[in-house]
Design a protein around this motif. Structure first.
Motif, PDB file in Angstrom:
ATOM      1  N   PRO A  46      -1.254   1.128  16.360  1.00 54.17           N
ATOM      2  CA  PRO A  46       0.007   1.704  15.886  1.00 54.17           C
ATOM      3  C   PRO A  46       1.164   1.368  16.810  1.00 54.17           C
ATOM      4  O   PRO A  46       1.038   1.481  18.035  1.00 54.17           O
ATOM      5  CB  PRO A  46      -0.273   3.213  15.874  1.00 54.17           C
ATOM      6  CG  PRO A  46      -1.452   3.421  16.744  1.00 54.17           C
ATOM      7  CD  PRO A  46      -2.211   2.132  16.820  1.00 54.17           C
ATOM      8  N   VAL A  47       2.268   0.939  16.220  1.00 58.77           N
ATOM      9  CA  VAL A  47       3.456   0.630  17.023  1.00 58.77           C
ATOM     10  C   VAL A  47       4.694   0.727  16.137  1.00 58.77           C
ATOM     11  O   VAL A  47       4.655   0.350  14.965  1.00 58.77           O
ATOM     12  CB  VAL A  47       3.351  -0.782  17.680  1.00 58.77           C
ATOM     13  CG1 VAL A  47       3.193  -1.880  16.659  1.00 58.77           C
ATOM     14  CG2 VAL A  47       4.528  -1.070  18.590  1.00 58.77           C
ATOM     15  N   ASP A  48       5.751   1.271  16.723  1.00 59.69           N
ATOM     16  CA  ASP A  48       7.051   1.260  16.053  1.00 59.69           C
ATOM     17  C   ASP A  48       7.878   0.172  16.721  1.00 59.69           C
ATOM     18  O   ASP A  48       8.332   0.325  17.855  1.00 59.69           O
ATOM     19  CB  ASP A  48       7.727   2.629  16.184  1.00 59.69           C
ATOM     20  CG  ASP A  48       9.071   2.660  15.462  1.00 59.69           C
ATOM     21  OD1 ASP A  48       9.564   1.580  15.048  1.00 59.69           O
ATOM     22  OD2 ASP A  48       9.626   3.755  15.312  1.00 59.69           O
ATOM     23  N   LEU A  49       8.070  -0.925  16.004  1.00 61.55           N
ATOM     24  CA  LEU A  49       8.734  -2.098  16.575  1.00 61.55           C
ATOM     25  C   LEU A  49      10.224  -1.867  16.823  1.00 61.55           C
ATOM     26  O   LEU A  49      10.879  -2.698  17.445  1.00 61.55           O
ATOM     27  CB  LEU A  49       8.519  -3.315  15.666  1.00 61.55           C
ATOM     28  CG  LEU A  49       7.053  -3.733  15.481  1.00 61.55           C
ATOM     29  CD1 LEU A  49       6.929  -4.788  14.384  1.00 61.55           C
ATOM     30  CD2 LEU A  49       6.463  -4.254  16.789  1.00 61.55           C
ATOM     31  N   ALA A  50      10.743  -0.750  16.337  1.00 62.71           N
ATOM     32  CA  ALA A  50      12.152  -0.441  16.571  1.00 62.71           C
ATOM     33  C   ALA A  50      12.360   0.281  17.898  1.00 62.71           C
ATOM     34  O   ALA A  50      13.496   0.418  18.358  1.00 62.71           O
ATOM     35  CB  ALA A  50      12.690   0.417  15.431  1.00 62.71           C
ATOM     36  N   GLN A  51      11.269   0.776  18.489  1.00 60.33           N
ATOM     37  CA  GLN A  51      11.375   1.543  19.733  1.00 60.33           C
ATOM     38  C   GLN A  51      11.516   0.620  20.926  1.00 60.33           C
ATOM     39  O   GLN A  51      10.630  -0.205  21.174  1.00 60.33           O
ATOM     40  CB  GLN A  51      10.114   2.390  19.934  1.00 60.33           C
ATOM     41  CG  GLN A  51      10.001   3.566  18.990  1.00 60.33           C
ATOM     42  CD  GLN A  51      11.106   4.604  19.235  1.00 60.33           C
ATOM     43  OE1 GLN A  51      11.387   4.947  20.379  1.00 60.33           O
ATOM     44  NE2 GLN A  51      11.731   5.061  18.163  1.00 60.33           N
ATOM     45  N   SER A  52      12.587   0.755  21.675  1.00 57.52           N
ATOM     46  CA  SER A  52      12.724  -0.117  22.834  1.00 57.52           C
ATOM     47  C   SER A  52      11.624   0.228  23.852  1.00 57.52           C
ATOM     48  O   SER A  52      11.284   1.400  24.044  1.00 57.52           O
ATOM     49  CB  SER A  52      14.134  -0.002  23.396  1.00 57.52           C
ATOM     50  OG  SER A  52      14.149   0.621  24.585  1.00 57.52           O
ATOM     51  N   ASN A  77       5.866 -10.498  10.372  1.00 54.54           N
ATOM     52  CA  ASN A  77       6.087 -10.130   8.977  1.00 54.54           C
ATOM     53  C   ASN A  77       6.907  -8.854   8.800  1.00 54.54           C
ATOM     54  O   ASN A  77       7.673  -8.732   7.860  1.00 54.54           O
ATOM     55  CB  ASN A  77       4.711  -9.995   8.302  1.00 54.54           C
ATOM     56  CG  ASN A  77       4.790  -9.342   6.952  1.00 54.54           C
ATOM     57  OD1 ASN A  77       5.240  -9.939   5.983  1.00 54.54           O
ATOM     58  ND2 ASN A  77       4.363  -8.075   6.885  1.00 54.54           N
ATOM     59  N   ALA A  78       6.737  -7.873   9.704  1.00 49.98           N
ATOM     60  CA  ALA A  78       7.424  -6.586   9.540  1.00 49.98           C
ATOM     61  C   ALA A  78       8.934  -6.792   9.526  1.00 49.98           C
ATOM     62  O   ALA A  78       9.474  -7.620  10.253  1.00 49.98           O
ATOM     63  CB  ALA A  78       7.050  -5.636  10.675  1.00 49.98           C
ATOM     64  N   ALA A  79       9.606  -6.042   8.679  1.00 50.99           N
ATOM     65  CA  ALA A  79      11.062  -6.127   8.624  1.00 50.99           C
ATOM     66  C   ALA A  79      11.606  -4.873   7.973  1.00 50.99           C
ATOM     67  O   ALA A  79      10.888  -4.132   7.306  1.00 50.99           O
ATOM     68  CB  ALA A  79      11.509  -7.361   7.840  1.00 50.99           C
ATOM     69  N   ARG A  80      12.906  -4.659   8.181  1.00 50.98           N
ATOM     70  CA  ARG A  80      13.599  -3.557   7.521  1.00 50.98           C
ATOM     71  C   ARG A  80      14.753  -4.136   6.716  1.00 50.98           C
ATOM     72  O   ARG A  80      15.469  -5.025   7.191  1.00 50.98           O
ATOM     73  CB  ARG A  80      14.113  -2.578   8.596  1.00 50.98           C
ATOM     74  CG  ARG A  80      14.722  -1.336   8.016  1.00 50.98           C
ATOM     75  CD  ARG A  80      15.074  -0.312   9.102  1.00 50.98           C
ATOM     76  NE  ARG A  80      16.179   0.502   8.626  1.00 50.98           N
ATOM     77  CZ  ARG A  80      17.102   1.071   9.389  1.00 50.98           C
ATOM     78  NH1 ARG A  80      17.049   0.920  10.701  1.00 50.98           N
ATOM     79  NH2 ARG A  80      18.070   1.786   8.867  1.00 50.98           N
ATOM     80  N   LEU A  98      18.123  -5.289  13.973  1.00 49.70           N
ATOM     81  CA  LEU A  98      17.909  -6.472  14.824  1.00 49.70           C
ATOM     82  C   LEU A  98      16.690  -6.289  15.727  1.00 49.70           C
ATOM     83  O   LEU A  98      15.950  -7.246  15.994  1.00 49.70           O
ATOM     84  CB  LEU A  98      19.148  -6.762  15.666  1.00 49.70           C
ATOM     85  CG  LEU A  98      20.383  -7.221  14.875  1.00 49.70           C
ATOM     86  CD1 LEU A  98      21.580  -7.408  15.813  1.00 49.70           C
ATOM     87  CD2 LEU A  98      20.122  -8.528  14.119  1.00 49.70           C
ATOM     88  N   GLU A  99      16.441  -5.063  16.172  1.00 44.38           N
ATOM     89  CA  GLU A  99      15.253  -4.800  17.006  1.00 44.38           C
ATOM     90  C   GLU A  99      13.975  -5.180  16.257  1.00 44.38           C
ATOM     91  O   GLU A  99      13.104  -5.857  16.790  1.00 44.38           O
ATOM     92  CB  GLU A  99      15.163  -3.307  17.401  1.00 44.38           C
ATOM     93  CG  GLU A  99      16.144  -2.862  18.463  1.00 44.38           C
ATOM     94  CD  GLU A  99      15.778  -3.335  19.868  1.00 44.38           C
ATOM     95  OE1 GLU A  99      14.636  -3.741  20.091  1.00 44.38           O
ATOM     96  OE2 GLU A  99      16.672  -3.299  20.741  1.00 44.38           O
ATOM     97  N   ILE A 100      13.867  -4.710  15.000  1.00 45.24           N
ATOM     98  CA  ILE A 100      12.639  -4.954  14.230  1.00 45.24           C
ATOM     99  C   ILE A 100      12.547  -6.420  13.803  1.00 45.24           C
ATOM    100  O   ILE A 100      11.503  -7.059  13.945  1.00 45.24           O
ATOM    101  CB  ILE A 100      12.586  -4.050  12.976  1.00 45.24           C
ATOM    102  CG1 ILE A 100      12.614  -2.577  13.376  1.00 45.24           C
ATOM    103  CG2 ILE A 100      11.357  -4.363  12.121  1.00 45.24           C
ATOM    104  CD1 ILE A 100      12.878  -1.628  12.223  1.00 45.24           C
TER     105      ILE A 100
END
Ligand SMILES: NC(=O)c1ccc[n+]([C@@H]2O[C@H](COP(=O)([O-])OP(=O)(O)OC[C@H]3O[C@@H](n4cnc5c(N)ncnc54)[C@H](OP(=O)(O)O)[C@@H]3O)[C@@H](O)[C@H]2O)c1
Length: 234
Positions: A46-52, A77-80, A98-100
């Motif tokens: 599990p990971v939130d790619l938006a979290q710095s 592949n992940a995107a928002r 931009l983070e994700i």
């Protein structure tokens, strides 16, 4: 050969279809997303790619899985996707997207590259909107153009490593992202189906096949691959 797929966003949609296809090709599959991948064979981290700073937790959990890897395919592949416009977008929302869509792939490359042997591949997922714009998707268009830049720069920087890269750019694909973006409006969906040569949405499995092809064909190094059924220009 020990073959691994490391993919972001395989909890649903194109990522899920890609995880399933690579399992069928005898890859070990590791998914990085917030929600769990429903395929029991997939290792879920599990990971939130938006979290710095997400990499501090991710790296020690991911790298032990890749110790014996001979070939690694890394799929970004992940995107928002949000509706926003140049004159209205909030800075924090823009940063988050931009983070994700752009920063996370860069961080993941740095984590996974040391485990990538000859024949490995980095596949970016762009969009038809990587090379053109439509109104009302400012952050998505901007970030998906950047994804092509990421891929081209990756290609140049990894010359001679035996690792190739490509960017797969899907058209309208039948996933939660598309349906949510269109508010599940049947009339708009029908209109969108009419915008390609076959008058239908793309199945996520078709994009998965394209990703698999790109990942296993080093001749495509540096390629932007359009997978959109041929879009009608207005
Ligand atoms: N569908 C289309 O028509 C279309 C067209 C062109 C390009 N694409 C591209 O294809 C790719 C896949 O899209 P899709 O349609 O399959 O979308 P989707 O069904 O909405 O799936 C998106 C995936 O990204 C993950 N994700 C989103 N935010 C995340 C975060 N903060 N941290 C970690 N993971 C996150 C989600 O997992 P969690 O929510 O579980 O974290 C989910 O697994 C994207 O790059 C998209 O831009 C799609």
């Amino acid at each position: 050969m020990n073959k691994y797929l490391v993919i972001t966003g395989a909890s649903r949609g194109i990522g899920l279809a890609t995880a399933k296809l690579f399992l069928e090709h005898n890859f070990m599959v590791i998914n990085l997303s917030r929600g769990v991948c429903p395929l029991s064979e997939v290792i879920h981290i599990p990971v939130d790619l938006a979290q710095s700073g997400f990499e501090e937790h991710l790296q020690p959990r991911l790298l032990p899985h890749l110790e014996n890897a001979e070939m690694v395919v890394l799929v970004h592949n992940a995107a928002r996707l949000e509706q926003d416009m140049v004159n209205q977008i909030q800075a924090n929302s823009f940063r988050n997207i931009l983070e994700i869509n752009v920063v996370a792939p860069t961080i993941l490359n740095q984590i996974v590259l040391p485990a990538m042997g000859n024949g490995s591949a980095i596949i970016y997922i762009g969009s038809t909107l990587s090379e053109k714009a439509v109104a009302g998707t400012f952050s998505y268009v901007t970030s998906k153009h950047a994804v092509v830049g990421l891929m081209r720069a990756t290609c140049q920087d990894l010359m001679g490593t035996g690792i190739h890269t490509a960017c797969v750019c899907p058209g309208f694909t039948d996933t939660e992202m598309l349906r949510t973006h269109l508010n599940n409006d049947q009339a708009i969906l029908e209109h969108i189906k009419g915008m390609n040569a076959q008058h239908r949405l793309i199945d996520p499995e078709e994009i998965a096949q394209t990703i698999y092809f790109a990942a296993t064909q080093p001749v495509l190094n540096g390629a932007v691959i359009h997978a959109n059924l041929g879009q009608k220009e207005a």
